[in-house]
Structure formats: structure tokens, C-alpha cells
Design an enzyme around this catalytic site. Structure first.
Site, PDB file in Angstrom:
ATOM      1  N   SER A  66       1.268  -0.752  -0.140  1.00  0.00           N
ATOM      2  CA  SER A  66       0.190  -0.178  -0.066  1.00  0.00           C
ATOM      3  C   SER A  66       0.728   1.564   0.205  1.00  0.00           C
ATOM      4  O   SER A  66       1.820   1.087   0.702  1.00  0.00           O
ATOM      5  CB  SER A  66      -0.893  -0.566   0.928  1.00  0.00           C
ATOM      6  OG  SER A  66      -0.982   1.329   1.751  1.00  0.00           O
ATOM      7  N   ILE A 112      17.801  26.299 -14.830  1.00  0.00           N
ATOM      8  CA  ILE A 112      17.225  27.758 -15.456  1.00  0.00           C
ATOM      9  C   ILE A 112      16.099  27.716 -17.512  1.00  0.00           C
ATOM     10  O   ILE A 112      16.484  26.827 -17.841  1.00  0.00           O
ATOM     11  CB  ILE A 112      18.790  28.357 -16.096  1.00  0.00           C
ATOM     12  CG1 ILE A 112      19.840  28.343 -15.293  1.00  0.00           C
ATOM     13  CG2 ILE A 112      18.288  29.278 -17.184  1.00  0.00           C
ATOM     14  CD1 ILE A 112      21.164  28.703 -15.525  1.00  0.00           C
ATOM     15  N   CYS A 120       8.604  32.204 -15.891  1.00  0.00           N
ATOM     16  CA  CYS A 120       9.716  32.567 -16.286  1.00  0.00           C
ATOM     17  C   CYS A 120       9.986  32.647 -17.665  1.00  0.00           C
ATOM     18  O   CYS A 120       8.996  32.150 -18.317  1.00  0.00           O
ATOM     19  CB  CYS A 120      11.000  31.480 -16.475  1.00  0.00           C
ATOM     20  SG  CYS A 120      11.939  31.443 -16.638  1.00  0.00           S
ATOM     21  N   THR A 179      13.101  33.188 -19.910  1.00  0.00           N
ATOM     22  CA  THR A 179      14.751  33.698 -20.498  1.00  0.00           C
ATOM     23  C   THR A 179      14.907  32.453 -21.253  1.00  0.00           C
ATOM     24  O   THR A 179      15.508  33.464 -22.268  1.00  0.00           O
ATOM     25  CB  THR A 179      15.640  32.265 -18.674  1.00  0.00           C
ATOM     26  OG1 THR A 179      15.080  33.142 -17.557  1.00  0.00           O
ATOM     27  CG2 THR A 179      16.915  32.238 -18.881  1.00  0.00           C
ATOM     28  N   GLY A 230       9.338  24.214 -12.380  1.00  0.00           N
ATOM     29  CA  GLY A 230       9.121  23.237 -13.707  1.00  0.00           C
ATOM     30  C   GLY A 230       8.286  21.929 -13.344  1.00  0.00           C
ATOM     31  O   GLY A 230       7.573  21.458 -14.249  1.00  0.00           O
ATOM     32  N   GLY A 233       6.885  26.551  -7.311  1.00  0.00           N
ATOM     33  CA  GLY A 233       6.535  28.169  -7.025  1.00  0.00           C
ATOM     34  C   GLY A 233       5.198  27.999  -7.320  1.00  0.00           C
ATOM     35  O   GLY A 233       3.904  27.757  -6.935  1.00  0.00           O
ATOM     36  N   GLY A 234       4.632  27.883  -8.392  1.00  0.00           N
ATOM     37  CA  GLY A 234       2.664  27.620  -9.272  1.00  0.00           C
ATOM     38  C   GLY A 234       1.868  27.053  -8.590  1.00  0.00           C
ATOM     39  O   GLY A 234       0.996  27.402  -8.565  1.00  0.00           O
TER      40      GLY A 234
HETATM   41  P1  5GP Z   1       7.486  26.445 -10.634  1.00  0.00           P
HETATM   42  O1  5GP Z   1       7.067  25.472  -9.884  1.00  0.00           O
HETATM   43  O2  5GP Z   1       6.061  27.880 -10.548  1.00  0.00           O
HETATM   44  O3  5GP Z   1       7.915  26.186 -12.230  1.00  0.00           O
HETATM   45  O4  5GP Z   1       8.895  27.486 -10.848  1.00  0.00           O
HETATM   46  C1  5GP Z   1       9.878  28.420  -9.581  1.00  0.00           C
HETATM   47  C2  5GP Z   1      11.275  28.992  -9.986  1.00  0.00           C
HETATM   48  O5  5GP Z   1      10.897  30.269 -11.195  1.00  0.00           O
HETATM   49  C3  5GP Z   1      11.505  29.709  -8.586  1.00  0.00           C
HETATM   50  O6  5GP Z   1      12.422  29.195  -7.736  1.00  0.00           O
HETATM   51  C4  5GP Z   1      12.223  29.963  -9.309  1.00  0.00           C
HETATM   52  O7  5GP Z   1      13.387  29.378 -10.117  1.00  0.00           O
HETATM   53  C5  5GP Z   1      12.233  30.517 -10.948  1.00  0.00           C
HETATM   54  N1  5GP Z   1      11.673  31.790 -11.233  1.00  0.00           N
HETATM   55  C6  5GP Z   1      10.782  32.279 -10.539  1.00  0.00           C
HETATM   56  N2  5GP Z   1      10.449  34.118 -11.035  1.00  0.00           N
HETATM   57  C7  5GP Z   1      11.353  34.279 -12.243  1.00  0.00           C
HETATM   58  C8  5GP Z   1      11.375  35.205 -12.829  1.00  0.00           C
HETATM   59  O8  5GP Z   1      10.997  35.952 -13.274  1.00  0.00           O
HETATM   60  N3  5GP Z   1      12.183  34.832 -14.089  1.00  0.00           N
HETATM   61  C9  5GP Z   1      12.979  33.792 -14.312  1.00  0.00           C
HETATM   62  N4  5GP Z   1      13.819  33.328 -15.211  1.00  0.00           N
HETATM   63  N5  5GP Z   1      12.499  32.851 -13.402  1.00  0.00           N
HETATM   64  C10 5GP Z   1      11.928  32.498 -12.752  1.00  0.00           C
END
Ligand code: 5GP
Length: 363
Positions: free
Chosen positions: A26, A176, A182, A184, A217, A238-239
Site C-alpha cells: 500500500s 534555468i 519564467c 528566460t 517546471g 512556486g506555481g
Molecule cells: P515553478 O515552480 O513556478 O515552475 O518555478 C519556480 C521557479 O521559477 C523559482 O524557484 C525560480 O527559480 C524561477 N523564477 C521565479 N521568478 C522568475 C522570473 O521572473 N524569471 C525566471 N527566469 N525565473 C523565475
């Protein structure tokens, strides 16, 4: 000469776990608490390996209060004053990181750490972990604070991971460009799909006695399990937490037009839904809110989004931990630490079963 890496680089959505013969009957037998010991930090911690991101919206005291009940970690955002941090740490918070960038006041931080030895977990977070200043700062911190649990990043390759660990980091933050808000990849063309990052970076870190935190991610609980499967020791999100009560984003209401039209009247249904604001730390909104505007030389590398409101974060974390336990029972991993050695991934052309994606839920 320009070099091209031809190996296909994978994201979480490109793989699925192969189920395996298991000794677990389980999911309740799966132990998601891991005792961590580190390369430099002299103590151990017991945690479930999930870290709330140090974003202004998710790295809040409220998030930490809720998550520590689940032995999950929070990396507090760096916009709290040191007075607020000291007041908060009057109560013990054994799984809480504070955070700094490279532009923040170093001497003030050193003072905080040396006068408050119980605040002993620090994340040095910069978008581009390849700049030489980061290595220098990590070395300086390690020399001054041998008892600090030090996380630093972000990078996506093994060479820099090992440099950071050998310079004094216990945990390297990897990722990254994968973050939900993000930009980037589109703004700079730089980045690496996150599963491939985690596979390489964790192998490099473990080779020199360090650990990694897969950062960004993850969109569904299964992605978190995949990060652990690829070798992550910690997974930062985060999200997935941003719609909760404990996240700091403003709660807003919006009327949403659903796709249904009433059979008799032909009326469209309009529903009032609640959302929370969520923004990247490099977004225009974050620059205005926390840094007094955008510097001229910068471009915005973060998005601003409305995330459906989810209520208390405990529901989300329970869902994530339930998913993780279930993964473990499918692949025969009794302990969190066992996940990578029980992992075989299939590469797939589609992660989710979306047969009924466009159909309305029953309620
Ligand atoms: P999530 O869990 O939302 O996919 O990713 C969270 C991560 O996104 C954070 O821990 C940080 O590394 C990255 N991140 C947060 N704010 C920004 C941003 O404004 N630009 C970029 N490139 N990455 C961000």
C-alpha cells in the site's frame, strides 16, 4: 567554433515511470521523510524534500507555518526585513531557509547570521549561477560560517555544480528557464529542459558529496516524483503553491464565460471565479513592487499570471505527498532516498491522458 549537443534534452513531460514489481502493499508503507546529512553543514535534518520557492508570492511566513506541519521546507523571500526575520525566528523553524541575492547588503547579512546562529539555513539565489561573483561569495560564506546549511544557484550543468559544492555549497539549485512564470528562454534563448538538467546535475553533485534542489517546471504532482526519480534531493515549487491562501499574491475575482450554452434559452453561462496574482521575480511587476522600477539595462524575464484560487495550501501539499507515495508504491521505493535507484523512465510523446480534455467536469 559553434558546438552542437545532439543528445535530446528532456522535460518532465517527456517521460513516465515504468511500474515495477514492488514489496509495498500500500502507498501508506512509503516513507516520504528523509534524514539528510550534508557535505558541509554539520547537523542533519528530517524533511520530505519539497521546498516552497523563495518568490515574493510563495516564500512567506504563512507558507512556512503551514508547510512545516508536513516537514516541507520554505525558502523565505528576501524582501522581509531582518527585523521581521529575527522576530519570526523567535520560535524554532528548523526547516526554514532565508534568502539573499548578490546585490543585497552583505555586511548586514553577515551580522544577522553571526548574531543569530539559530538562523542557519541560507539560499543564495541568482538567475545566472555562472557568474564568477557567486563562487567567490559561496567561498566567503563557507569560510565565515562553517555551520551554515548553504544552498546556491541556479545552474544546469555538472561542471558548475561541482565548483559550487567544492567551494562550500551543500545544495546546488538547478534550473534555468523551466519556471512557470519564467521568460528566460524566450528573452535570451538560454536554458535547458529540466529532466536532463536534474539527471546531469544530481550525478555531478553526488559525485562530490553534495546535493541538488531541482528548481522549477513542476506542474503536476507526478512531475515532482519525476524530479526525485531523476536524482533530485530536494524539489522547489512556486506555481503549484501560488493559488493558496498562504501565498502573498492579491486575491482577485473575474467573470469567466464557460463554453456551455443553455439548450432552451440559448444563454451563455458566466461564472465568477477567484484567482491569485502570481508573478516571476524578474517580471515588471516584481521590479516595480520590490526594486522600485526596472533598471534600463534589464529586460523582463518573468511573467505575471492569475492562478486559480485553491484555498489552504495543506490541500495541495497533501495531494502532492499522496501522489509521491503512490509513485513510490508503483516503483517499489520504500524510502524517498530509494526513488532514483527504483526509477526507469520511458521516454514518451505524451505525458497525460487527455481523451476528455475538452469535456465539462460533472460538477
Ligand atoms: P515553478 O515552480 O513556478 O515552475 O518555478 C519556480 C521557479 O521559477 C523559482 O524557484 C525560480 O527559480 C524561477 N523564477 C521565479 N521568478 C522568475 C522570473 O521572473 N524569471 C525566471 N527566469 N525565473 C523565475
Amino acid at each position: 567554433m559553434t558546438r552542437l549537443i545532439n543528445d535530446v534534452q528532456l522535460d518532465y513531460c517527456d517521460v513516465l515511470f515504468q511500474p515495477k514489481r514492488t514489496t509495498l502493499n500500500s502507498r501508506s508503507e512509503a516513507d516520504i521523510l528523509r534524514e539528510y546529512s550534508f557535505k558541509w553543514y554539520p547537523k542533519t535534518i528530517k524533511a520530505c524534500g519539497i521546498i516552497a520557492a523563495n518568490m515574493a508570492t510563495t516564500g512567506t511566513f504563512e507558507m512556512n507555518d503551514a508547510l512545516e506541519k508536513f516537514n516541507a521546507i520554505t525558502c523565505l523571500h528576501k524582501h522581509y526585513t531582518h527585523e521581521q526575520i529575527k522576530a519570526y525566528f523567535k520560535k524554532p523553524h528548523p526547516l526554514t531557509f532565508i534568502c539573499t541575492g548578490l546585490k543585497d547588503d552583505k555586511e548586514k547579512l553577515f551580522k544577522l547570521l553571526s548574531e543569530n546562529p539559530h538562523i542557519d539555513k541560507l539560499c543564495v539565489d541568482i538567475a545566472n549561477g555562472y557568474i564568477p561573483k557567486l563562487l567567490g561569495f559561496v567561498k566567503e560564506l563557507r569560510a565565515k560560517f562553517p555551520n551554515l546549511l548553504l544552498m546556491a544557484g541556479n545552474v544546469v550543468t555538472g561542471d558548475m555544480t561541482q565548483d559550487l559544492i567544492l567551494s562550500g555549497a551543500d545544495i546546488v539549485k538547478a534550473g534555468i528557464g523551466p519556471g512557470s512564470v519564467c521568460l528566460t528562454r524566450s528573452q535570451t534563448g538560454v536554458g535547458r529542459p529540466q529532466l536532463s538538467t536534474v539527471l546531469e546535475v544530481s550525478d555531478a553533485a553526488h559525485g562530490v558529496g553534495g546535493m541538488i534542489c531541482a528548481d522549477g517546471g513542476c506542474t503536476v504532482p507526478g512531475d515532482i516524483a519525476k524530479a526525485f526519480g531523476a536524482g533530485a534531493d530536494f524539489v522547489m515549487i512556486g506555481g503549484m503553491l501560488a493559488g493558496s491562501d498562504e501565498a502573498a499574491g492579491e486575491l482577485v475575482e473575474r467573470y469567466v464565460q464557460t463554453s456551455w450554452v443553455d439548450k432552451e434559452s440559448g444563454d451563455l453561462t458566466i461564472e465568477l471565479r477567484r484567482y491569485k496574482k502570481f508573478y516571476g521575480m524578474s517580471s515588471k511587476l516584481a521590479q516595480q513592487k520590490h526594486f522600485g522600477g526596472m533598471a534600463k539595462y534589464r529586460t523582463t524575464e518573468g511573467r505575471e499570471k492569475l492562478i486559480p484560487y485553491t484555498g489552504p495550501v495543506e490541500h495541495i501539499i497533501e495531494d502532492i505527498l499522496g501522489g509521491l507515495r503512490s509513485t513510490m508504491s508503483y516503483i517499489g521505493a520504500r524510502r524517498l532516498k530509494d526513488i532514483p535507484r527504483c526509477t526507469t523512465f520511458y521516454t514518451v510523446n505524451k505525458q497525460l491522458n487527455t481523451v476528455f480534455e475538452n469535456m465539462k467536469d460533472i460538477d
